[in-house]
Every structure is written in C-alpha cells, then in structure tokens.
Design an enzyme around this catalytic site. Structure first.
Site, mmCIF file in Angstrom:
data_model
loop_
_atom_site.group_PDB
_atom_site.id
_atom_site.type_symbol
_atom_site.label_atom_id
_atom_site.label_comp_id
_atom_site.label_asym_id
_atom_site.label_seq_id
_atom_site.Cartn_x
_atom_site.Cartn_y
_atom_site.Cartn_z
ATOM 1 N N HIS B 39 0.784 -1.141 0.020
ATOM 2 C CA HIS B 39 0.118 -0.021 -0.024
ATOM 3 C C HIS B 39 0.932 1.320 0.123
ATOM 4 O O HIS B 39 0.669 2.255 -0.622
ATOM 5 C CB HIS B 39 -0.895 -0.016 1.436
ATOM 6 C CG HIS B 39 -2.267 -0.748 0.889
ATOM 7 N ND1 HIS B 39 -2.465 -2.158 0.723
ATOM 8 C CD2 HIS B 39 -3.538 0.009 0.570
ATOM 9 C CE1 HIS B 39 -3.706 -2.402 0.710
ATOM 10 N NE2 HIS B 39 -4.275 -1.320 0.432
ATOM 11 N N ARG B 40 1.830 1.279 0.778
ATOM 12 C CA ARG B 40 2.835 2.450 0.741
ATOM 13 C C ARG B 40 3.518 2.498 -0.634
ATOM 14 O O ARG B 40 3.395 3.849 -0.962
ATOM 15 C CB ARG B 40 3.904 2.108 1.966
ATOM 16 C CG ARG B 40 4.657 3.426 2.482
ATOM 17 C CD ARG B 40 5.825 3.145 3.201
ATOM 18 N NE ARG B 40 6.943 2.511 2.291
ATOM 19 C CZ ARG B 40 7.946 1.703 3.034
ATOM 20 N NH1 ARG B 40 7.870 1.140 4.196
ATOM 21 N NH2 ARG B 40 8.796 1.277 2.144
#
Lengths: 283, 188
Positions: B39-40
């Site tokens: 996600h990052r």
C-alpha cells in the site's frame, strides 16, 4: 545436591522446531472445547456462524497440517531452565533462534518479522522473543507461543495510581477490550498482569495466557473473583465474534499478580485472538 | 440466517450501491492481495505520478499475506489482516478506481467518507480461519512487488468467498450498529 545433566543444543533446536510447527497447526483441546461450548451461549445468528467457522477451521488445519491462521506469529518462547542442566554443543539462545528458523522454513510458516524502520523482512522469523527463568532440577521446560500481530497491537500497559484500586483496574481492562473492538479477532482471551514493574506486568499478562483456558486463578481467590466479574462485563459490551455483534466477545480472563512499588499500580493487558496457540515440552 | 448474495469482480458502481451493511456475500472472480508495504508503495507511486504495477480500476484488494505455498497446494493459509493500517492509503487508491476492500476491523472516518464518495465497499472476512479460507482460492500468482516476500501483491482467483459488508455507500458501519444492537446496559 543434584548432579549435572547434559542437554545438547541439537535437542533444543529440534524441540523448538517441533513445538512451533505443532502450535501453528493444532489448536489446543481446551481452546477448541471452549469455542464449541460458546456456540450454545451466543444469541446472535451471525455470531454463531462465525464461531462454527472457527471450529471448522481448526478441524481442517489439524487434518491437513495447515497453519490455522496466515499470521503464524512472532515466536515467543518461555523457558524454565533447571539449574542442574549443562547445555552442550553450542550457545543456548542461538539454539532457540535456530529452532524457530527451522520451524518457519520446514513448516511453510509465514515469516512475519521485520526491521522496525525499513520494514525489511528478516527472512526467517527470527529473532524470537525469549523469556528465561532459572528453576530447580535438571530439565528444561520449553513453551512455544506464536503470537499474532493483530491481537498484540491491541494490547497495552498502564501505570495506574494506587488510589485507582480494584475499580480502576477493572475499568482499564474492560475499556481496553472495548477500544480494541473487532480488531484483535474476537472471541479473545484476556491476559492480565497486575503489579511488578512496567516490564514485569507485561510479561505476567502474556504468561497468564498460557494457563489452560478457563481455569481460574488458583493462588488468590480475589483474582479468581475478579476474572469472573470482568469477563461478565466484557461480554455485555455487545462486540461479539469478529465484532459482528453478540455475547461472546471473550472466552476468558486470566489474571496473574505480584507485589509492586508502594507508589505504583502497573496493569498490563495482553489480548489473545481466538487462535490461542501454545505448545510445551520438557526435555 | 440471511441469504448470501452472489457477486463477481470487477465491482461496478451499481453493485456497490445495491449492497448494504450486514449483507452476506459470496464473492467470485479475481482480486489482488496487498498489505502494509504494498500500500505504501502504491501510494508513493501515485503521488510521484509513476505508472502503477497494477491497474486499480474496478479492482478489489484483499488485505492478506498468505503462508508459503506447500509443493502440493495452490496456496498456503490465507486470511485478512487488520485494515486500519491501510487507512492512510485507501482513499487515494479509491480515487484511482479501487472498488472493493477485504479485511477485518474498523476503518477511519476518512475511509468511510471515501467509500461513499467513490462508491466502493469494505467487506469483512473472518480472521483466524485461514486454513478454511484457502479452500476458496483456485489460483494464485505473484502480480507485483515480488521482492516483498510474504507481502508481495498476488493475483488470486476466488470462488464464492464468504464475506460480510461492513461499510457501504450509504455511510453505514456494521461494527458500530452491532455494538448498539447487542450491548447490555447495566440498568437492564
């Protein structure tokens, strides 16, 4: 005086390996029977559905030797080391880490340990978290406890003021469970450590989770009563299995206690998800 | 027991709009797995204007990182991780077309607002039943970020995965409603 007994590092490695592989695939009978029993007291239909799936999962995992949960945990190891044991063939702590590494590789278990800042995976689920206590005798008791991140993240410790008393302790524990809500995968088991120091209360809380599920505190009737009262309060919160609503938010509250400083009242709450895994062996 | 509603990916605005908090769903089709680091990375790539390794349009992400696959299996044990750690990134991903999220636990007010705005859905999967859940997976291949090991994004083909709608496009929240409905007050 006892004579010294030799135990080899290879025996320790192999024991740790087996324990972690077994813990991750075979849910203890005490947990399984508490889960089965809880279905009868759950008044929400969705809650009962969740509990039934949890029981079904345990049966599949055992039959297929598959991990119960994808989070096969941080490897927590409790050691009771007999003072008449002589460890040979290497370094004791290295043997523990080596056993963990073998379990997580050979058992196709997920490696869930990383550098806290870069978040880079260490690749073999080490280092393990090791607690060693020296006891009498010439044996080593090893307890393997894979602890999932979701429930550990909802755990906490508070340095209460002594005037908070029993009511303050109760409120802190119930509020911790309420705040955690659905996140730690209820139904949970609540391990509590009262007293000691900040780190000792946290270790006590985790150790409390090793007690056979639902067994009351045997050494102090005040704590046995407190465990019962807190469980009742928790199960009135309405969170229910997986937070979908219902009666069964927790299966048990286990409290351990020890004396503390006259100025302090440390209370630690270690939340354990329903996949309450721990296996032990004495060598 | 409520009846299960059968739906397929990719999810459309219409399907998302018709689902309501508390609905029980059987989801089939292709989904991605992705958790913290993936996600990052997606989020940073969007901010930098870089091309994403996967197209998020109409997609569903299962917040999961399975155990390693044994040689005789399609996939290891697989199940949801706690979703709140993805909250910082999810609204941006929905802006890029993400429609479905599968996880466990509460979402932030910002995520719930984005679910309304972008007509998405947050599903709950039962946590800690990963040996059972793996039976709904028929195919699994690495799709992106292979270097992340267990945290790599995978493309899963699932059939009739049982889920519950937690947050819907009307702004409702199952966890909130469940506690209000089931809580026993001391006066009672």
């Amino acid at each position: 005086m006892g004579t010294v007994r030799e135990i080899s590092c290879e025996t320790i490695i192999e024991t740790i390996r087996k324990l972690f592989m077994e813990a991750n695939t075979d849910l203890g009978e005490d947990v399984l029977s508490a889960l089965k029993e809880s279905i009868k007291s759950e008044d929400s239909e969705l809650g009962r559905h969740v509990l039934e799936k949890i029981v079904e999962n345990a049966e599949i995992a055992k039959e297929e030797s598959a991990p119960l949960c994808q989070d096969t945990g941080l490897a927590v190891v409790f050691i009771e080391l007999g003072q008449d044991v002589h460890i040979v063939g290497g370094n004791f702590c290295n043997a523990i880490h080596k056993g963990v590494k073998r379990a997580y590789i050979d058992g196709f278990l997920r490696k869930s340990v990383c550098d806290p800042l870069s978040r880079e995976n260490t690749g073999d689920n080490t280092p393990a978290i090791v607690h060693i206590e020296i006891v009498e005798g010439d044996r080593i008791k090893i307890t393997a406890m894979p602890k999932g991140g979701g429930s550990e993240n909802m755990s906490s410790c508070a340095m209460l003021v002594p005037s908070a008393g029993l009511e303050g302790i109760k409120r802190y524990i119930v509020e911790s469970v309420e705040k955690a809500g659905p996140n730690p995968c209820p139904p949970t088991i609540i391990g509590v450590g009262i007293g000691g120091s900040i780190e000792q209360s946290s270790i006590l809380a985790k150790k409390a989770l090793l007690r056979p599920l639902g067994e009351k505190n045997q050494s102090d009737s005040r704590l046995a009563k407190l465990e019962e009262e807190i469980l009742e309060e928790i199960n009135r919160l309405g969170i229910g299995p997986q937070g979908y609503g219902g009666r069964i938010t927790s299966l048990a509250v286990h409290i351990e206690m020890m004396p503390c400083h006259i100025a302090s009242l440390p209370v630690a709450v270690n939340i354990q998800c329903h996949v309450a895994r721990h296996k032990e062996a004495t060598i | 027991m409520k009846k299960f509603i059968r739906i397929n990916t990719p999810l459309t605005d219409k399907v998302c709009d018709e689902l309501n908090t508390g609905d029980m769903v059987l989801l089939s089709g292709e989904v991605y797995t992705g958790r913290d680091v993936a996600h990052r990375k997606l989020f940073e790539a969007i901010l930098h204007g870089d091309r994403l390794p996967v197209n998020l349009e109409g997609e569903t992400i299962f917040y999961a990182a399975p155990t390693p696959t044994r040689p005789d299996r399609l996939i290891g044990s697989v199940g949801p991780t706690t979703s709140l750690r993805m909250d910082k990134y999810s609204p941006k991903l929905m802006e890029m077309g993400l429609k479905g999220m599968i996880g466990k636990g509460k979402r932030s007010p910002e995520v719930m607002e984005a679910i309304k705005k972008f007509k998405a859905i947050y599903f709950g999967a039962i946590g800690g039943v990963a040996a059972l859940t793996s039976r709904y997976v028929k195919k699994a291949v690495v799709a992106a970020y292979d270097e992340l090991g267990p945290e790599a994004m995978m493309r899963l083909e699932i059939v009739d995965l049982p889920l519950v709608v937690i947050n819907d496009t009307k702004g409702r929240d199952l966890y909130d409603e469940a506690v209000k409905r089931h809580r026993i007050h001391f006066s009672e």
